[in-house]
Design an enzyme around this catalytic site. Structure first.
Site, PDB file in Angstrom:
ATOM      1  N   ARG A 190       5.087  10.934  -2.657  1.00 12.10           N
ATOM      2  CA  ARG A 190       4.782  10.719  -1.241  1.00 12.10           C
ATOM      3  C   ARG A 190       6.011  10.970  -0.357  1.00 12.10           C
ATOM      4  NH1 ARG A 190       4.687   4.660   1.235  1.00 12.10           N
ATOM      5  NH2 ARG A 190       3.918   5.178   3.308  1.00 12.10           N
ATOM      6  N   ARG A 227      13.194   4.638  12.606  1.00 10.74           N
ATOM      7  CA  ARG A 227      11.944   5.411  12.583  1.00 10.74           C
ATOM      8  C   ARG A 227      11.066   5.075  13.797  1.00 10.74           C
ATOM      9  NH1 ARG A 227       9.258   5.015   6.890  1.00 10.74           N
ATOM     10  NH2 ARG A 227       8.101   6.781   7.757  1.00 10.74           N
ATOM     11  N   ALA A 232       3.212  -0.757   4.816  1.00  9.29           N
ATOM     12  CA  ALA A 232       2.776  -0.841   6.216  1.00  9.29           C
ATOM     13  C   ALA A 232       2.374  -2.260   6.628  1.00  9.29           C
ATOM     14  CB  ALA A 232       1.609   0.118   6.444  1.00  9.29           C
ATOM     15  N   HIS A 262      12.795  -2.264   1.986  1.00 17.69           N
ATOM     16  CA  HIS A 262      12.197  -0.993   2.427  1.00 17.69           C
ATOM     17  C   HIS A 262      13.114   0.134   2.001  1.00 17.69           C
ATOM     18  CE1 HIS A 262       9.300  -3.056   4.962  1.00 17.69           C
ATOM     19  NE2 HIS A 262      10.286  -3.846   5.319  1.00 17.69           N
ATOM     20  N   ASN A 308       8.216  -5.184  -1.228  1.00 14.81           N
ATOM     21  CA  ASN A 308       8.128  -4.103  -0.246  1.00 14.81           C
ATOM     22  C   ASN A 308       6.677  -4.116   0.225  1.00 14.81           C
ATOM     23  OD1 ASN A 308       7.924  -1.843   1.302  1.00 14.81           O
ATOM     24  ND2 ASN A 308       8.985  -0.488  -0.126  1.00 14.81           N
ATOM     25  N   PRO A 362       0.793  -1.232   0.000  1.00 13.68           N
ATOM     26  CA  PRO A 362       0.000   0.000   0.000  1.00 13.68           C
ATOM     27  C   PRO A 362       0.827   1.285   0.000  1.00 13.68           C
ATOM     28  CG  PRO A 362      -0.108  -1.099   2.136  1.00 13.68           C
ATOM     29  CD  PRO A 362       0.556  -2.049   1.194  1.00 13.68           C
ATOM     30  N   ASN A 363       0.318   2.241  -0.748  1.00 14.18           N
ATOM     31  CA  ASN A 363       0.852   3.615  -0.851  1.00 14.18           C
ATOM     32  C   ASN A 363       2.149   3.720  -1.650  1.00 14.18           C
ATOM     33  OD1 ASN A 363      -1.232   4.778   0.864  1.00 14.18           O
ATOM     34  ND2 ASN A 363      -0.239   3.668   2.523  1.00 14.18           N
ATOM     35  N   GLU A 404      12.755  -9.151   1.338  1.00  8.16           N
ATOM     36  CA  GLU A 404      11.937  -8.006   1.745  1.00  8.16           C
ATOM     37  C   GLU A 404      12.777  -6.738   1.587  1.00  8.16           C
ATOM     38  OE1 GLU A 404      10.501  -8.482   5.723  1.00  8.16           O
ATOM     39  OE2 GLU A 404       9.831  -6.401   5.882  1.00  8.16           O
ATOM     40  N   TYR A 462      11.123   8.918   1.376  1.00 10.06           N
ATOM     41  CA  TYR A 462      11.136   7.840   0.370  1.00 10.06           C
ATOM     42  C   TYR A 462      11.846   8.208  -0.940  1.00 10.06           C
ATOM     43  CZ  TYR A 462       7.784   5.880   3.638  1.00 10.06           C
ATOM     44  OH  TYR A 462       7.195   5.391   4.772  1.00 10.06           O
TER      45      TYR A 462
HETATM   46  C1  DQA Z   1       8.243   1.286   3.813  1.00  4.46           C
HETATM   47  C2  DQA Z   1       8.306   1.441   5.338  1.00  4.46           C
HETATM   48  C3  DQA Z   1       6.957   1.196   5.978  1.00  4.46           C
HETATM   49  O1  DQA Z   1       7.032   1.402   7.374  1.00  4.46           O
HETATM   50  C4  DQA Z   1       5.921   2.144   5.415  1.00  4.46           C
HETATM   51  O2  DQA Z   1       4.638   1.849   5.961  1.00  4.46           O
HETATM   52  C5  DQA Z   1       5.879   2.159   3.942  1.00  4.46           C
HETATM   53  C6  DQA Z   1       7.154   2.152   3.211  1.00  4.46           C
HETATM   54  C7  DQA Z   1       9.578   1.645   3.132  1.00  4.46           C
HETATM   55  O3  DQA Z   1       9.750   1.274   1.980  1.00  4.46           O
HETATM   56  O4  DQA Z   1      10.421   2.313   3.732  1.00  4.46           O
HETATM   57  O5  DQA Z   1       4.836   2.262   3.323  1.00  4.46           O
HETATM   58  O6  DQA Z   1       7.954  -0.079   3.519  1.00  4.46           O
END
Ligand code: DQA
Length: 150
Positions: free
Chosen positions: A18, A107, A77, A100, A74, A10-11, A98, A23
């Site tokens: 964003r 964080r 959340a 990020h 990735n 998501p997102n 995985e 990011y």
């Molecule tokens: C993320 C880190 C997560 O905590 C966050 O919710 C994201 C992006 C990252 O790529 O740093 O959506 O996965």
């Protein structure tokens, strides 16, 4: 040579726009294009899937067992609480990395808990878009190594 699924949760479709301070400014499409190029340079095929829905991500993991050799994910959340995604990865048993963009451990505390990491081969975080790059290269190396062992 190998078929790889690159998954975004998501997102992440909003990457580039964003919270660029966290990011980065490189857009979602650009990251995918770069990863496709890297995969091709290594003789691999990369398919990209993004969803904001947990169920759609679970379905894509299930589907991957029919065609993919490995996964780079990735989970956004969902990384912090999705037992459904973790169970899906455990079920299909495809080698998974995985990734990020941000260093989740530097964080908020709620980002320190990663429920998928124990069922992944490993995890990259904190390298911006390069977390995807290093994750993909690591997966390709692992797949090559496993193929040799067979
Ligand atoms: C993320 C880190 C997560 O905590 C966050 O919710 C994201 C992006 C990252 O790529 O740093 O959506 O996965």
């Amino acid at each position: 040579m190998f078929k790889i699924l690159l998954m975004h949760g998501p997102n992440l479709n909003l990457l580039g726009w964003r919270e660029p301070g966290i990011y980065g400014t490189i857009g979602f499409d650009e990251i995918n294009a770069r990863m496709k190029r890297v995969a091709e340079e290594n003789g691999c095929e990369l398919r990209v899937f993004q969803s904001n829905s947990e169920g759609a991500l679970v379905d894509a993991i299930h589907d991957a067992r029919h065609w993919a050799d490995g996964i780079v994910i990735n989970p956004g959340a969902y990384s912090h609480y999705s037992i459904a995604l973790r169970d899906a990865l455990s079920a299909v048993k495809l080698p998974t990395i995985e990734v990020h963009l941000s260093n989740v451990h530097a964080r908020e505390e709620f980002r320190h808990r990663l429920v998928l990491t124990p069922v992944c081969v490993g995890m990259m975080c904190g390298f911006g878009w390069r977390s995807y790059l290093y994750g993909l290269l690591a997966l390709i190396e692992i797949l090559k190594e496993r193929a040799k062992e067979k």
